[in-house]
Every structure is written in C-alpha cells, then in structure tokens.
Scaffold this motif. Structure first.
Motif, PDB file in Angstrom:
ATOM      1  N   TYR A  47      15.031  12.966   6.857  1.00  0.00           N
ATOM      2  CA  TYR A  47      14.324  11.689   6.814  1.00  0.00           C
ATOM      3  C   TYR A  47      15.353  10.580   6.864  1.00  0.00           C
ATOM      4  O   TYR A  47      16.484  10.736   6.427  1.00  0.00           O
ATOM      5  CB  TYR A  47      13.419  11.556   5.580  1.00  0.00           C
ATOM      6  CG  TYR A  47      14.073  11.816   4.246  1.00  0.00           C
ATOM      7  CD1 TYR A  47      14.805  10.836   3.595  1.00  0.00           C
ATOM      8  CD2 TYR A  47      13.933  13.061   3.626  1.00  0.00           C
ATOM      9  CE1 TYR A  47      15.387  11.079   2.359  1.00  0.00           C
ATOM     10  CE2 TYR A  47      14.520  13.308   2.392  1.00  0.00           C
ATOM     11  CZ  TYR A  47      15.234  12.312   1.765  1.00  0.00           C
ATOM     12  OH  TYR A  47      15.818  12.549   0.544  1.00  0.00           O
ATOM     13  N   ASN A  48      14.966   9.463   7.433  1.00  0.00           N
ATOM     14  CA  ASN A  48      15.897   8.358   7.650  1.00  0.00           C
ATOM     15  C   ASN A  48      15.200   7.065   7.271  1.00  0.00           C
ATOM     16  O   ASN A  48      14.558   6.413   8.098  1.00  0.00           O
ATOM     17  CB  ASN A  48      16.357   8.335   9.107  1.00  0.00           C
ATOM     18  CG  ASN A  48      17.301   7.185   9.383  1.00  0.00           C
ATOM     19  OD1 ASN A  48      17.877   6.606   8.468  1.00  0.00           O
ATOM     20  ND2 ASN A  48      17.451   6.840  10.650  1.00  0.00           N
ATOM     21  N   LEU A  49      15.317   6.693   6.010  1.00  0.00           N
ATOM     22  CA  LEU A  49      14.628   5.499   5.538  1.00  0.00           C
ATOM     23  C   LEU A  49      15.226   4.235   6.132  1.00  0.00           C
ATOM     24  O   LEU A  49      14.545   3.217   6.253  1.00  0.00           O
ATOM     25  CB  LEU A  49      14.666   5.442   4.007  1.00  0.00           C
ATOM     26  CG  LEU A  49      13.691   4.442   3.386  1.00  0.00           C
ATOM     27  CD1 LEU A  49      12.999   5.048   2.180  1.00  0.00           C
ATOM     28  CD2 LEU A  49      14.403   3.166   2.955  1.00  0.00           C
ATOM     29  N   PHE A  50      16.482   4.288   6.530  1.00  0.00           N
ATOM     30  CA  PHE A  50      17.104   3.120   7.149  1.00  0.00           C
ATOM     31  C   PHE A  50      16.328   2.677   8.381  1.00  0.00           C
ATOM     32  O   PHE A  50      16.261   1.488   8.701  1.00  0.00           O
ATOM     33  CB  PHE A  50      18.555   3.461   7.519  1.00  0.00           C
ATOM     34  CG  PHE A  50      19.332   2.300   8.063  1.00  0.00           C
ATOM     35  CD1 PHE A  50      19.647   1.224   7.254  1.00  0.00           C
ATOM     36  CD2 PHE A  50      19.753   2.282   9.379  1.00  0.00           C
ATOM     37  CE1 PHE A  50      20.362   0.146   7.752  1.00  0.00           C
ATOM     38  CE2 PHE A  50      20.472   1.211   9.881  1.00  0.00           C
ATOM     39  CZ  PHE A  50      20.777   0.143   9.062  1.00  0.00           C
ATOM     40  N   SER A  51      15.701   3.643   9.080  1.00  0.00           N
ATOM     41  CA  SER A  51      14.978   3.328  10.313  1.00  0.00           C
ATOM     42  C   SER A  51      13.664   2.605  10.056  1.00  0.00           C
ATOM     43  O   SER A  51      13.080   2.044  10.990  1.00  0.00           O
ATOM     44  CB  SER A  51      14.697   4.612  11.104  1.00  0.00           C
ATOM     45  OG  SER A  51      13.789   5.445  10.396  1.00  0.00           O
ATOM     46  N   VAL A  52      13.162   2.601   8.815  1.00  0.00           N
ATOM     47  CA  VAL A  52      11.885   1.940   8.527  1.00  0.00           C
ATOM     48  C   VAL A  52      12.051   0.763   7.577  1.00  0.00           C
ATOM     49  O   VAL A  52      11.066   0.270   7.017  1.00  0.00           O
ATOM     50  CB  VAL A  52      10.846   2.941   7.967  1.00  0.00           C
ATOM     51  CG1 VAL A  52      10.482   3.964   9.017  1.00  0.00           C
ATOM     52  CG2 VAL A  52      11.346   3.628   6.703  1.00  0.00           C
ATOM     53  N   LEU A  53      13.284   0.314   7.390  1.00  0.00           N
ATOM     54  CA  LEU A  53      13.479  -0.914   6.613  1.00  0.00           C
ATOM     55  C   LEU A  53      12.916  -2.092   7.397  1.00  0.00           C
ATOM     56  O   LEU A  53      13.129  -2.218   8.600  1.00  0.00           O
ATOM     57  CB  LEU A  53      14.959  -1.142   6.325  1.00  0.00           C
ATOM     58  CG  LEU A  53      15.620  -0.213   5.309  1.00  0.00           C
ATOM     59  CD1 LEU A  53      17.113  -0.538   5.197  1.00  0.00           C
ATOM     60  CD2 LEU A  53      14.959  -0.330   3.946  1.00  0.00           C
ATOM     61  N   LYS A  54      12.200  -2.968   6.723  1.00  0.00           N
ATOM     62  CA  LYS A  54      11.647  -4.141   7.379  1.00  0.00           C
ATOM     63  C   LYS A  54      12.771  -5.108   7.716  1.00  0.00           C
ATOM     64  O   LYS A  54      13.633  -5.390   6.901  1.00  0.00           O
ATOM     65  CB  LYS A  54      10.612  -4.823   6.469  1.00  0.00           C
ATOM     66  CG  LYS A  54       9.358  -3.982   6.245  1.00  0.00           C
ATOM     67  CD  LYS A  54       8.361  -4.699   5.360  1.00  0.00           C
ATOM     68  CE  LYS A  54       7.104  -3.859   5.167  1.00  0.00           C
ATOM     69  NZ  LYS A  54       6.128  -4.511   4.263  1.00  0.00           N
ATOM     70  N   VAL A 114      10.173  -1.841   2.924  1.00  0.00           N
ATOM     71  CA  VAL A 114      10.050  -0.577   3.649  1.00  0.00           C
ATOM     72  C   VAL A 114       8.666  -0.482   4.280  1.00  0.00           C
ATOM     73  O   VAL A 114       7.652  -0.758   3.627  1.00  0.00           O
ATOM     74  CB  VAL A 114      10.278   0.620   2.699  1.00  0.00           C
ATOM     75  CG1 VAL A 114      10.069   1.929   3.439  1.00  0.00           C
ATOM     76  CG2 VAL A 114      11.679   0.558   2.103  1.00  0.00           C
ATOM     77  N   ASP A 115       8.613  -0.083   5.536  1.00  0.00           N
ATOM     78  CA  ASP A 115       7.356   0.104   6.250  1.00  0.00           C
ATOM     79  C   ASP A 115       7.167   1.591   6.517  1.00  0.00           C
ATOM     80  O   ASP A 115       7.768   2.148   7.440  1.00  0.00           O
ATOM     81  CB  ASP A 115       7.387  -0.676   7.565  1.00  0.00           C
ATOM     82  CG  ASP A 115       6.114  -0.503   8.373  1.00  0.00           C
ATOM     83  OD1 ASP A 115       5.103  -0.062   7.787  1.00  0.00           O
ATOM     84  OD2 ASP A 115       6.131  -0.810   9.586  1.00  0.00           O
ATOM     85  N   ILE A 116       6.322   2.237   5.707  1.00  0.00           N
ATOM     86  CA  ILE A 116       6.127   3.676   5.874  1.00  0.00           C
ATOM     87  C   ILE A 116       5.029   4.001   6.886  1.00  0.00           C
ATOM     88  O   ILE A 116       4.737   5.177   7.125  1.00  0.00           O
ATOM     89  CB  ILE A 116       5.798   4.373   4.533  1.00  0.00           C
ATOM     90  CG1 ILE A 116       4.429   3.922   3.995  1.00  0.00           C
ATOM     91  CG2 ILE A 116       6.897   4.142   3.518  1.00  0.00           C
ATOM     92  CD1 ILE A 116       3.902   4.816   2.892  1.00  0.00           C
ATOM     93  N   ALA A 117       4.418   2.974   7.504  1.00  0.00           N
ATOM     94  CA  ALA A 117       3.316   3.218   8.434  1.00  0.00           C
ATOM     95  C   ALA A 117       3.706   4.176   9.564  1.00  0.00           C
ATOM     96  O   ALA A 117       2.952   5.122   9.851  1.00  0.00           O
ATOM     97  CB  ALA A 117       2.794   1.892   8.989  1.00  0.00           C
ATOM     98  N   PRO A 118       4.840   3.996  10.256  1.00  0.00           N
ATOM     99  CA  PRO A 118       5.165   4.959  11.326  1.00  0.00           C
ATOM    100  C   PRO A 118       5.411   6.366  10.812  1.00  0.00           C
ATOM    101  O   PRO A 118       5.147   7.343  11.524  1.00  0.00           O
ATOM    102  CB  PRO A 118       6.434   4.360  11.958  1.00  0.00           C
ATOM    103  CG  PRO A 118       6.991   3.420  10.953  1.00  0.00           C
ATOM    104  CD  PRO A 118       5.819   2.893  10.185  1.00  0.00           C
ATOM    105  N   VAL A 119       5.882   6.497   9.576  1.00  0.00           N
ATOM    106  CA  VAL A 119       6.115   7.821   8.994  1.00  0.00           C
ATOM    107  C   VAL A 119       4.781   8.538   8.784  1.00  0.00           C
ATOM    108  O   VAL A 119       4.612   9.697   9.174  1.00  0.00           O
ATOM    109  CB  VAL A 119       6.866   7.708   7.652  1.00  0.00           C
ATOM    110  CG1 VAL A 119       7.111   9.095   7.063  1.00  0.00           C
ATOM    111  CG2 VAL A 119       8.164   6.951   7.823  1.00  0.00           C
ATOM    112  N   VAL A 120       3.831   7.824   8.174  1.00  0.00           N
ATOM    113  CA  VAL A 120       2.528   8.426   7.890  1.00  0.00           C
ATOM    114  C   VAL A 120       1.760   8.679   9.184  1.00  0.00           C
ATOM    115  O   VAL A 120       1.079   9.708   9.330  1.00  0.00           O
ATOM    116  CB  VAL A 120       1.723   7.531   6.925  1.00  0.00           C
ATOM    117  CG1 VAL A 120       0.339   8.126   6.668  1.00  0.00           C
ATOM    118  CG2 VAL A 120       2.472   7.359   5.608  1.00  0.00           C
TER     119      VAL A 120
END
Length: 681
Positions: free
Chosen positions: A673-680, A596-602
């Motif tokens: 929130y949509n964690l699927f969109s930030v899966l690596k 998971v890449d949370i960088a765009p979220v933060v």
C-alpha cells in the motif's frame, strides 16, 4: 580507503532502510497506532547504543586479530538468521487491547527478527573509523561519519519514492537480506585486512602527530555530548509523534523528520563551514517560540512546514555544538558512544517516559522549553546582551508552552493516556450543551446533553450523512426488521444513536480506555434499546478470528491520527468484511479527512470484489442555523454493497455519487500500500 568507505556506506544504508521496511510490516499488527513507530525508534536507538558500546569496548580491549575473529563470527551467525520477515506468532492474540500495552511485544519482535543484524550494522561505522585511525593515523574518520549519515539519508529518501510504491513488503525484506549478505562479506574482509595491517605495523605514508596516548575526555566534557544528542533525539520523536497523531501514521511522515535530523548530522560532521554558529542560534531563537505557539494548532498546512524547519534548525544547533566539542580521533568510539547514549535517552523519554508520566501530549511543549533553556545555557558564555536575549527567548517559549498546556487541560472532565494515545472529554455550552471525545486533538464523536436530544445523531453521524442515509435506506427496504450492525472503531459510541429495540450492535475497539470513557461519559451504549457488545482488540484481527456475524451494516470508522489505518483498506481486510456481511448488507467507510483521500483505494477494492461504491458528501445546512445542529460536521462517507436496492432507495439515491474506478490504480494488499499516493494535494 575504498574498502572502508564502501563498507560504511552499505552498512549505513541498510541500517536506516531496515527501519521503515520492518516497521511498515508490523504496523498493521498493532492497530496502525502512531506509537508503533515511536517504540521502534526506541529499539533502534537502544541497539545503536549497544552497537557503539561494543565498538568502544572491543576496540580498546581486544587485540586486532582477536577482535576480527569475534566480529567475523558474529557476522556469520547473523547470516543464519536471514531473511528478516516477522513471524506471525508475534501478531497479537484474542486478548490484545484488553488493558495490556504492546510495547514489550514490539520490542521482542524486533529483537528476534532484526536484533543481531541491526546490532552489527550499528557498530560498523565507529568500528571501521577506529580501525582506519589505528591503521593510518589520518584525520579523515569524522568525514567517514558524514559519509555514513549520507548513506542513511539516501536510504530514507529512497524508501517512499523508489521502494514502497513499487515493491511488496516481502520483496523488500528479501532484497534487504541479500544486500546484508554482501555487507557481511565486505565487513569481514575489512576486519581481517585491518587486523593484519595492525599486526604488521603498516601505516600510511602521510601521518599526523596525533597519538593514541591522548588523555581520555573527562565526564565534564562527555556530559554535553549526551545532552546535545538527547535534545536532538527528543525533538525528532516529539515532532514525528505530533505529525503522525494529527495526520496519519505512515512511512513518509516517519521518514521526513528523520531525514532532516540526519541531514544536520551530515552537514555538521562533514565540515565546520556548514555550521555557522551565530546564524543558527538566531534562527533557533525565532523558531522555538513559533513552534511553542503552534503546539495545539490543527492548521497543519502551516504547522507541518514550521515544525520541519524548526527541527532542522534546532538539530543543526545541537549537532553543530556536538561537533565543536568533539575529541581527538583516538577517542572517537567513546564520543560516538556518548552520542548514542543521548539518542537512546531521548527516545526513551519521549516514547516510553512521556506516556507513563504525562496524562496529555505535553512532551513536545516541554522539549521546546528545554531546548530554549539549552540555548540560554549555551549563551551564558557569550556577551551579556546575547545571554539576555536568549533568556527572553526561553521565557517567551516557556510562556507559550504553559498557555497551551493550560488550554489543553482546561474544563477537561476526563483525561487518560496509554500506548494508543490520549483520550479527553470536554463539555461545551454554546450554542447548546454538548460533550465531545477527543483522541489527541481529533474529535472522535460527541453527544448532545439535553434530555430530549441526547439520542439525536451528531458530529460525523448526522441524518444527512452517509451513515444516516444508509440506515434510512435499510429501514425503507426492511421496514422495522431487526438489524445486525458491526462497527470497527467505537469513539463515543455515537453510531448507536441509530439503534432500535431488537437491533444488535457489535463494536470493535482496540483501545480499552476509549471503551471505558465511552461507557462512563456518554449514554449511547448504556441506554441503547438495542443489544450492544464491545469487543476489545484490533477490529480486523477480531473479525478474522470470529465466525460469520451476518451484519446488515458494517461500519469501518477506526482512526489512527486523522486517517483510517491502512490495514483496514486492503484486499485481505475486504475479504474479512465480506465474510461477516449479510448477502444484502452494506459497508460504510468513514472517508472524512483533511489530508488523505481513500476514495480511489475503496473504489479499487469494490471493483476487485464486484461491489458498487458510492460517495456521500454531506454539508449540513442546519449547522449554520440551529443551535442543536451546530454540532453536525461536514463528512465524506463511502457506501459499498452488492445490493443495488440500498443505493436506489430514496435516502441514498438523491445524495450518492458513483465512485469512478481507475483501472490503473494499484490494488492495496497487506503486502503493498502506498498512502503517499492518496495524500490530498
């Protein structure tokens, strides 16, 4: 036929759509733990059992008109309980995490919020098939079961693709409630039409010689139905838990295994041609040892596809054998009742029985071994060479399971388990003495054991990491002024390696056994020169209740599986953090993750609140040369602040990369929130 099919289709669609809709809403209230979904599945399977029992009993005991009146009355009452939005009073209070399991709270919340609606939806498929059989004496009811499962699958596949990425949680709840009202009208109309037709003796022109007088199946026939259904349910929960504990607790990873599980029901109950018994027996014989071998593997790029394929193959076998053993349509409600008993039993064993009875995550291996024994039991009726091969498969699978369990527990100093997971500690001597805390299979920090180095930062908190550089920048700016530090997520307490005399460190930890192990097995807290407090409970909920703490540094380092819980990276969470952050302070988000890449979220959150966000990626050079620095880990950490001086201080300035802000990236909130969109990828 159209009225029956439409009602069954809509009921099944709503039955499985409500599962991610409601579970996603309550997940943040209970720390984002993977076990939340497991407990939800226990509720769903148990209420499904109650619905099937109701369908079986009322179909056999009540006159058609009386039955229709009772069911229509229940539908009317259920409409009064809409919409399905959880009451905030169920949100854990200040004592949450202080040694009590939230299982009962989750079950109670679900019962009050969707209990009656889910019960009626659960009873619909067997009831309408029974009414259809009573009215037409036509052998199509089992095809209606396949239609029901197809609608369920459609709901599961549409949620992560067409619903979650676009609709807020409250919109999902209101939309589901509106569709449920349509279903209630359809179901009431079907019930009344069926009752009138039954009383008038109406029947279809085409009839089969089957009769309601067919003898009821004995328990010797019913027991295999329960066993096959329970095995499929056990596999579903155990594999889902394995994936969510090691990746992230998100709807996509909940629904993918459930979709595979449902596909097998669809295929097996649609037509016998889909279940080729010899083929799936061979595939299962190959899959079981392979899955047992990879039980403890963190190479999930290999393990995840393997377990997905293995779940499909094993459930095809279980549900194919289930269909082969089906009774005459006159007893289909009893058949579905036995299936639901098996499903509920499997869910209870994995979600509740395993945490209470097993100290470690041993249930997946045990279930794989049991599945291999089921294959062998089934092969006993085949030629001897087939039974012999099945025995070899069962022996090899059991051998791999024993090997993995032995290695999992080898040299473990402490191993404890509760709702939130398994916590273990283990000592290593090579290349230098080191003690690690594991949560599941994930390293949650550790400590060097030599007297001279036990306060040296290690793992994800090395001096060249984002944490190390932020502490160094604060010191460069404020010299030796005392610092107030807040940390969401305790782990081994390794961040306290940066504590100095006069500092104040406040840890927030949802899992009481993590706090106990951190104090018992590691010295970061008990030997700290700073004042240290540990607050039990969800970090964000605790911060929302507290008065401003004026932290110079606030670390968001909590993990559910290998990913930060989503409710810790929303707009509302950031508002809580800023309430407690000193004007010149900084936040550090742990972004180290394989999937998971949370960088765009933060970055989007920082932009929303007028903050600066930088990323520090650390690849410790000493890890390849020094025996002590061997225990440093590669990390990604994001620093967020209004104070440019912290970012411009030399320790951070020479390593930080400004996070680009994507204006098209949708802001995450508690409602979206949509964690699927930030899966690596």
């Amino acid at each position: 036929m159209a009225l029956y099919a439409a009602t069954i289709f809509l009921s099944a669609f709503l039955l499985f759509l409500v599962q991610p809709v409601i579970a996603r809403q309550i997940l943040p209230w209970f720390g984002g733990a993977a076990s939340v979904w497991a407990v939800c599945l226990v509720f769903f399977q148990s209420v499904l059992l109650a619905g099937y029992a109701y369908a079986d009993w009322t179909s056999r005991r009540l006159a058609p008109r009386t039955h229709a009146k009772v069911h229509i009355a229940l539908l009317a009452v259920s409409l009064l309980l809409l919409p399905i939005i959880p009451d905030v009073h169920w949100k854990p209070g200040a004592d949450a995490g202080a040694g009590t399991s939230p299982m009962l709270a989750i079950l109670g919340l679900l019962g009050v919020t969707i209990g009656l609606q889910y019960f009626l939806l659960s009873s619909t498929s067997p009831l309408l098939q029974s009414w259809y059989w009573r009215r037409y004496r036509h052998a199509v009811p089992y095809r209606l079961f396949a239609l029901s499962n197809f609608a369920s699958l459609l709901a599961l596949l549409s949620y992560p693709v067409a619903i979650e990425p676009w609709l807020r949680g409250t919109v999902q709840s209101y939309g589901w409630s509106a569709l449920y009202a349509v279903f209630a009208v359809l179901c009431a109309a079907t019930a009344w039409a069926s009752a009138r037709a039954a009383e008038s003796g109406a029947s279809a022109a085409v009839q089969t010689p089957a009769s309601d007088d067919t003898p009821a199946p004995p328990w010797s026939a019913r027991l295999p139905w329960i066993i096959y259904a329970a095995m499929g349910s056990c596999l579903l929960l155990a594999i889902t838990n394995h994936l969510t504990q090691n990746i992230a607790s998100i709807p996509f990873l909940w629904l993918a295994p459930l979709a595979l599980y449902l596909i097998t029901f669809i295929l097996c109950f649609d037509h016998p041609r889909w279940y080729v018994r010899p083929l799936f027996a061979v595939l299962m014989a190959a899959a079981l040892p392979a899955m047992a071998w990879f039980t403890e593997s963190l190479d999930l790029h290999v393990a995840a596809p393997l377990y997905a394929a293995g779940l499909f193959v094993c459930c095809m076998f279980c549900h194919g054998e289930l269909y082969r053993a089906r009774p005459a349509p006159a007893h289909l409600t009893t058949f579905y009742l036995m299936i639901s008993i098996g499903g509920a039993l499997g869910a209870l064993l994995v979600a509740i029985g395993a945490p209470l009875l097993l100290k470690g995550y041993f249930e997946l291996g045990i279930i794989l071994a049991a599945c291999a024994l089921l294959l062998f039991w089934n092969a006993l009726a085949q030629p001897r060479w087939v039974a012999a091969l099945a025995f070899v498969v069962a022996s090899v699978t059991a051998g791999f399971v024993i090997k993995n369990v032995t290695e999992y527990a080898a040299d473990v100093r402490v191993m404890v388990r509760n709702f939130y997971g398994v916590v273990r500690t283990r000592d290593y001597t090579d290349p230098s003495p080191f003690r690690v805390m594991y949560h599941g299979n994930i390293n949650h920090g550790g400590q060097l054991l030599g007297e001279a180095v036990r306060r040296k930062p290690s793992t994800y908190f090395g001096e060249s990491s984002g944490y190390g550089r932020t502490f160094a920048s604060l010191q460069a700016l404020n010299n030796d002024a005392p610092r107030r530090v807040g940390v969401i997520g305790l782990g081994a307490g390794a961040i306290a390696a940066y504590a100095r005399r006069g500092d104040y460190f406040r840890f927030y930890e949802i899992d009481p056994q993590v706090a106990a192990v951190a104090m018992m097995e590691f010295s970061f807290l008990k030997d700290s020169p700073a004042q240290v407090d540990v607050v039990l409970g969800d970090g964000r909920l605790s911060l929302e209740r507290e008065s401003p703490q004026n932290f110079d540094l606030l670390a968001i380092d909590a993990f559910a599986g290998d990913s930060i819980p989503m409710h810790l990276v929303t707009r509302e969470a950031m508002q809580a953090y800023l309430k407690h952050l000193a004007p010149g302070g900084a936040m550090v988000f742990q972004a180290t993750n394989r999937f998971v890449d949370i960088a765009p979220v933060v970055a989007r959150l920082a932009s929303e609140f007028g903050l600066q966000a930088v990323l520090v990626t650390d690849e410790p050079e000493g890890a390849h040369t020094s025996s002590v620095d061997y225990w440093l880990s590669s990390t990604d950490q994001i620093i967020v602040t209004r104070n440019s001086s912290i970012l411009n201080a030399p320790p951070l300035a020479k390593a930080a990369q400004t996070l680009p802000h994507d204006p098209n990236f949708r802001l995450w909130t508690d409602d979206f929130y949509n964690l699927f969109s930030v899966l690596k990828r």
